[in-house]
Write a protein that holds these residues in place. Structure first.
Motif, PDB file in Angstrom:
ATOM      1  N   ASP A  97       0.829  -0.977  -0.063  1.00 29.36           N
ATOM      2  CA  ASP A  97       0.132  -0.017  -0.257  1.00 29.36           C
ATOM      3  C   ASP A  97       0.863   0.875   0.335  1.00 29.36           C
ATOM      4  OD1 ASP A  97      -2.277  -1.343   0.187  1.00 29.36           O
ATOM      5  OD2 ASP A  97      -2.148  -1.755   2.340  1.00 29.36           O
ATOM      6  N   PHE A  98       2.295   1.123   0.391  1.00 30.26           N
ATOM      7  CA  PHE A  98       2.893   2.364  -0.141  1.00 30.26           C
ATOM      8  C   PHE A  98       3.231   2.724  -1.194  1.00 30.26           C
ATOM      9  CE2 PHE A  98       7.424   4.355   1.070  1.00 30.26           C
ATOM     10  CZ  PHE A  98       6.837   5.916   0.902  1.00 30.26           C
ATOM     11  N   GLU A  99       3.136   3.507  -1.970  1.00 31.68           N
ATOM     12  CA  GLU A  99       3.812   3.466  -3.405  1.00 31.68           C
ATOM     13  C   GLU A  99       5.183   3.180  -3.767  1.00 31.68           C
ATOM     14  OE1 GLU A  99       3.100   6.706  -7.129  1.00 31.68           O
ATOM     15  OE2 GLU A  99       2.653   7.302  -5.165  1.00 31.68           O
ATOM     16  N   ASP A 100       5.866   4.029  -2.785  1.00 28.26           N
ATOM     17  CA  ASP A 100       7.205   3.741  -3.098  1.00 28.26           C
ATOM     18  C   ASP A 100       8.069   2.815  -3.348  1.00 28.26           C
ATOM     19  OD1 ASP A 100       7.041   6.251  -4.191  1.00 28.26           O
ATOM     20  OD2 ASP A 100       8.432   7.345  -2.545  1.00 28.26           O
ATOM     21  N   LEU A 101       7.308   1.629  -2.336  1.00 29.98           N
ATOM     22  CA  LEU A 101       7.882   0.415  -1.806  1.00 29.98           C
ATOM     23  C   LEU A 101       6.800  -0.567  -2.610  1.00 29.98           C
ATOM     24  CD1 LEU A 101       8.732   0.269   1.856  1.00 29.98           C
ATOM     25  CD2 LEU A 101       9.965   0.540  -0.006  1.00 29.98           C
ATOM     26  N   LEU A 209      18.771   7.833  -1.795  1.00 24.73           N
ATOM     27  CA  LEU A 209      17.880   8.654  -1.226  1.00 24.73           C
ATOM     28  C   LEU A 209      16.570   8.793  -0.289  1.00 24.73           C
ATOM     29  CD1 LEU A 209      14.558   8.735  -3.455  1.00 24.73           C
ATOM     30  CD2 LEU A 209      13.808   6.292  -2.505  1.00 24.73           C
ATOM     31  N   GLN A 210      16.670  10.153  -0.111  1.00 26.48           N
ATOM     32  CA  GLN A 210      16.090  11.275   0.985  1.00 26.48           C
ATOM     33  C   GLN A 210      14.634  10.593   1.034  1.00 26.48           C
ATOM     34  OE1 GLN A 210      19.171  10.214   2.602  1.00 26.48           O
ATOM     35  NE2 GLN A 210      18.530  12.127   3.113  1.00 26.48           N
ATOM     36  N   LEU A 211      13.777  10.502   2.321  1.00 26.77           N
ATOM     37  CA  LEU A 211      12.945  11.477   3.133  1.00 26.77           C
ATOM     38  C   LEU A 211      12.292  12.547   3.014  1.00 26.77           C
ATOM     39  CD1 LEU A 211      12.382   7.355   4.219  1.00 26.77           C
ATOM     40  CD2 LEU A 211      11.063   7.588   1.515  1.00 26.77           C
ATOM     41  N   ASP A 212      11.251  13.442   2.555  1.00 25.59           N
ATOM     42  CA  ASP A 212      10.847  14.185   3.251  1.00 25.59           C
ATOM     43  C   ASP A 212       9.544  13.872   4.657  1.00 25.59           C
ATOM     44  OD1 ASP A 212       8.067  13.705   2.205  1.00 25.59           O
ATOM     45  OD2 ASP A 212       8.658  15.214   0.702  1.00 25.59           O
ATOM     46  N   LEU A 213       8.994  14.836   5.017  1.00 27.56           N
ATOM     47  CA  LEU A 213       8.024  14.823   6.438  1.00 27.56           C
ATOM     48  C   LEU A 213       6.806  13.740   6.086  1.00 27.56           C
ATOM     49  CD1 LEU A 213       7.704  14.863   9.394  1.00 27.56           C
ATOM     50  CD2 LEU A 213       7.214  17.621   9.028  1.00 27.56           C
ATOM     51  N   GLU A 214       6.266  14.238   4.545  1.00 25.89           N
ATOM     52  CA  GLU A 214       5.283  13.353   4.846  1.00 25.89           C
ATOM     53  C   GLU A 214       4.732  12.190   3.539  1.00 25.89           C
ATOM     54  OE1 GLU A 214       0.907  12.359   4.186  1.00 25.89           O
ATOM     55  OE2 GLU A 214       2.067  14.222   4.694  1.00 25.89           O
ATOM     56  N   GLN A 218       4.024   8.211   5.889  1.00 28.02           N
ATOM     57  CA  GLN A 218       3.361   6.754   4.746  1.00 28.02           C
ATOM     58  C   GLN A 218       4.128   6.593   5.331  1.00 28.02           C
ATOM     59  OE1 GLN A 218       0.509   7.555   3.925  1.00 28.02           O
ATOM     60  NE2 GLN A 218       0.670  10.182   4.632  1.00 28.02           N
ATOM     61  N   ILE A 219       5.775   6.003   5.522  1.00 26.08           N
ATOM     62  CA  ILE A 219       6.637   4.563   5.256  1.00 26.08           C
ATOM     63  C   ILE A 219       6.084   4.282   7.108  1.00 26.08           C
ATOM     64  CG2 ILE A 219       8.780   5.780   5.991  1.00 26.08           C
ATOM     65  CD1 ILE A 219      10.269   3.777   3.784  1.00 26.08           C
ATOM     66  N   THR A 220       6.456   5.403   7.839  1.00 23.55           N
ATOM     67  CA  THR A 220       5.927   4.454   9.387  1.00 23.55           C
ATOM     68  C   THR A 220       4.795   4.395   9.100  1.00 23.55           C
ATOM     69  OG1 THR A 220       5.441   7.244   9.698  1.00 23.55           O
ATOM     70  CG2 THR A 220       7.922   6.236  10.559  1.00 23.55           C
ATOM     71  N   CYS A 259       3.186  18.445  14.523  1.00 16.66           N
ATOM     72  CA  CYS A 259       1.964  17.471  14.464  1.00 16.66           C
ATOM     73  C   CYS A 259       2.418  16.536  13.765  1.00 16.66           C
ATOM     74  CB  CYS A 259       0.775  18.218  13.628  1.00 16.66           C
ATOM     75  SG  CYS A 259      -0.130  19.506  15.050  1.00 16.66           S
ATOM     76  N   LYS A 260       3.309  16.740  12.771  1.00 14.13           N
ATOM     77  CA  LYS A 260       3.500  14.667  11.524  1.00 14.13           C
ATOM     78  C   LYS A 260       4.154  14.117  12.883  1.00 14.13           C
ATOM     79  CE  LYS A 260       1.617  16.763   6.925  1.00 14.13           C
ATOM     80  NZ  LYS A 260       2.405  17.381   6.042  1.00 14.13           N
ATOM     81  N   LYS A 261       5.791  15.679  13.279  1.00 12.90           N
ATOM     82  CA  LYS A 261       6.712  14.212  13.135  1.00 12.90           C
ATOM     83  C   LYS A 261       6.172  13.559  15.231  1.00 12.90           C
ATOM     84  CE  LYS A 261      10.228  17.653  12.637  1.00 12.90           C
ATOM     85  NZ  LYS A 261      10.800  18.523  13.266  1.00 12.90           N
ATOM     86  N   ILE A 262       4.538  14.462  15.876  1.00 12.35           N
ATOM     87  CA  ILE A 262       4.442  13.763  16.701  1.00 12.35           C
ATOM     88  C   ILE A 262       3.354  12.164  16.076  1.00 12.35           C
ATOM     89  CG2 ILE A 262       2.539  14.802  17.781  1.00 12.35           C
ATOM     90  CD1 ILE A 262       3.494  14.565  20.353  1.00 12.35           C
ATOM     91  N   GLU A 263       2.726  12.540  15.535  1.00 13.86           N
ATOM     92  CA  GLU A 263       2.159  11.567  14.547  1.00 13.86           C
ATOM     93  C   GLU A 263       2.888  10.240  14.218  1.00 13.86           C
ATOM     94  OE1 GLU A 263      -1.223  10.764  11.153  1.00 13.86           O
ATOM     95  OE2 GLU A 263      -0.568  12.669  11.465  1.00 13.86           O
ATOM     96  N   ILE A 264       3.673  11.171  13.598  1.00 17.82           N
ATOM     97  CA  ILE A 264       4.975   9.869  12.987  1.00 17.82           C
ATOM     98  C   ILE A 264       5.518   8.878  14.342  1.00 17.82           C
ATOM     99  CG2 ILE A 264       7.694   9.461  11.908  1.00 17.82           C
ATOM    100  CD1 ILE A 264       6.329  12.024  10.131  1.00 17.82           C
ATOM    101  N   ALA A 265       6.068   9.869  15.500  1.00 19.63           N
ATOM    102  CA  ALA A 265       6.557   9.459  16.721  1.00 19.63           C
ATOM    103  C   ALA A 265       5.040   8.124  17.416  1.00 19.63           C
ATOM    104  CB  ALA A 265       6.370  10.213  17.939  1.00 19.63           C
ATOM    105  N   GLY A 266       4.000   8.734  17.453  1.00 19.28           N
ATOM    106  CA  GLY A 266       2.710   7.762  17.352  1.00 19.28           C
ATOM    107  C   GLY A 266       2.706   6.207  16.951  1.00 19.28           C
TER     108      GLY A 266
END
Length: 430
Positions: A97-101, A209-214, A218-220, A259-266
């Motif tokens: 379900d993750f396009e890049d993978l 290859l680097q990942l931005d916040l968005e 998605q990958i987390t 807010c995205k960072k703490i969502e990723i942390a969750g």
């Protein structure tokens, strides 16, 4: 709070997940990294493009991502595994379900398919990526290595095993490439080197290859499935924590990026639970002191897994300190008072709130009144930050709705995943 957007290496993140998978069982630590190194060198000799070689490295590092329990992990390390297809296709379903993978998932799906004198070029009318056969060969080479013995003296024995299975298990052209590579002592010494991470990073420099916040968010979400989808018992917890933590951060006027960072942390906060046996995680009865001590180690493992990745410092702090208390009596670091950042305090409240309001197989989630009583008691004992508990009290219905909605979505995802795995069968059919 750091306002700077993130720029995270996909390789570093994948190496972290590989290390996390090793926590399930340390029987063959670095197995995935060895496979990645071997596969990359075969792919380079085959003159695959940089893009395909980099996808090959990622697929190799994640090829056993479908081994969600110790039994599957041990089975995957047998030279001829009976249930190879099951864990391969499970890995595909986790990643698809993750396009890049998506391409990586397809490689993993077929990484135990035998060549069978050319029949393995296709499976059910779908062309099998050559990278799948490379990972299969590299995987079996790694499995054939006796990790307790000197490596150079094993080369002839390993070559005999691989050559014997050429054109049946393995693509013969790939076997010929391996036979050219195997003459270099440096190749084998790199494979078993304790510094194999550095070797992989030098290879990856061609892409970087680097990942931005968005993309990281998605990958987390996908990687959280490795932790949560080990059982129906844990399948929705991280989604609830991530959603509530993000909602609380919004109430505190955090920026969109933070807010995205703490969502990723969750999504990542329980990553270290891969080190905890399923029978403890799923135990419906009260834990023994020994079992509780084992559970307490998970935040420690989360911290050190995430600490290896440059740029994740804030996210690591939020994720890994979620069992710390304001009075310093939390675990595993006993951080006290002002040293405990606001993000970690939010995560602690989000984790407790989600845990006591979500339904578990052995009990229903708590009512509003009971939940607020529990949170108030923890506030009074200086376990939780009263300011954040007050946000729950003032916005209980909204927070509970956010949690419930996120977990309903996660439950649908889990049931779909479980159904796909259940109907996939145990092995590739003829």
């Amino acid at each position: 709070m750091n306002k700077k957007d993130l720029d995270i290496s996909l390789l570093d993140l994948t190496l972290m997940v590989s290390n996390a998978i090793d926590l399930i069982s340390p029987v063959l630590n670095n197995h995935h990294k060895q496979v990645a190194y071997i596969a990359y060198n075969i792919g380079k000799e085959l003159e695959l493009s940089n893009k395909n070689r980099n996808e090959l490295v990622i697929a190799s590092l994640l090829h056993d991502i479908g081994c969600l329990n110790l039994g599957d992990r041990i089975s995957a390390l047998e030279f001829e595994s009976e249930n190879a297809y099951r864990h391969a296709v499970t890995g595909y379903f986790l990643l698809k379900d993750f396009e890049d993978l998506e391409n990586v998932g397809r490689v993993i799906k077929y990484h135990h398919l035998h060549w069978k004198r050319g029949k393995g070029k296709y499976y059910e009318k779908e062309e099998v990526p050559i990278e799948s056969h490379i990972v299969h060969l590299a995987d079996r080479i790694s499995v054939a290595i006796d990790q307790e013995k000197e490596i150079i003296g094993q080369v002839n024995k390993i070559n005999t095993i691989i050559e014997k299975n050429s054109d049946t298990m393995f693509h013969p052209e790939l076997v010929k490439i391996f036979q050219r590579i195997k003459s270099k002592e440096s190749f084998w010494l790199d494979v078993v080197s304790p510094s194999i991470d550095d070797r992989l990073r030098k290879m990856w420099a061609e892409c970087n290859l680097q990942l931005d916040l968005e993309k990281l968010l998605q990958i987390t979400k996908v990687f959280a499935r490795i932790t949560d989808f080990r059982s129906r018992f844990t399948s929705i917890h991280s989604s609830g924590v991530a959603a509530v933590a993000k909602a609380l951060a919004k109430e505190l006027q955090w920026s969109e990026a933070d807010c995205k960072k703490i969502e990723i942390a969750g999504y990542l906060h329980d990553l270290g639970k891969l080190a905890i046996p399923n029978e403890i995680l799923m135990k419906p009865d009260r834990l023994t002191d020994e079992e509780y001590n084992i559970i307490k180690s998970h935040a420690y493992y989360s911290y050190h897994l995430l600490d290896e990745i440059d740029g994740l410092q804030d996210i690591n702090t939020y994720a890994s300190y979620h069992h710390e208390r304001l009075d310093g009596n939390g675990y595993p670091f006993h951080i006290i008072g002002d040293a405990l950042e606001e993000g970690a305090r939010i995560m602690a409240v989000a984790d407790v709130f989600t845990a006591i309001t979500e339904d578990r197989p052995y009990r229903k989630g708590m009512s509003c009144e009971k939940t607020l009583d529990v949170l108030a008691d923890m506030e009074k004992s200086f376990a939780l930050d009263g300011r954040i508990v007050e946000l729950i009290r003032l916005n209980f219905e909204e927070m509970n709705h956010i949690r419930s909605l996120a977990q309903q979505r996660a439950s649908i995802e889990y049931e779909s995943f479980a159904q796909e795995v259940a109907t996939a069968g145990e092995k590739y059919h003829e």
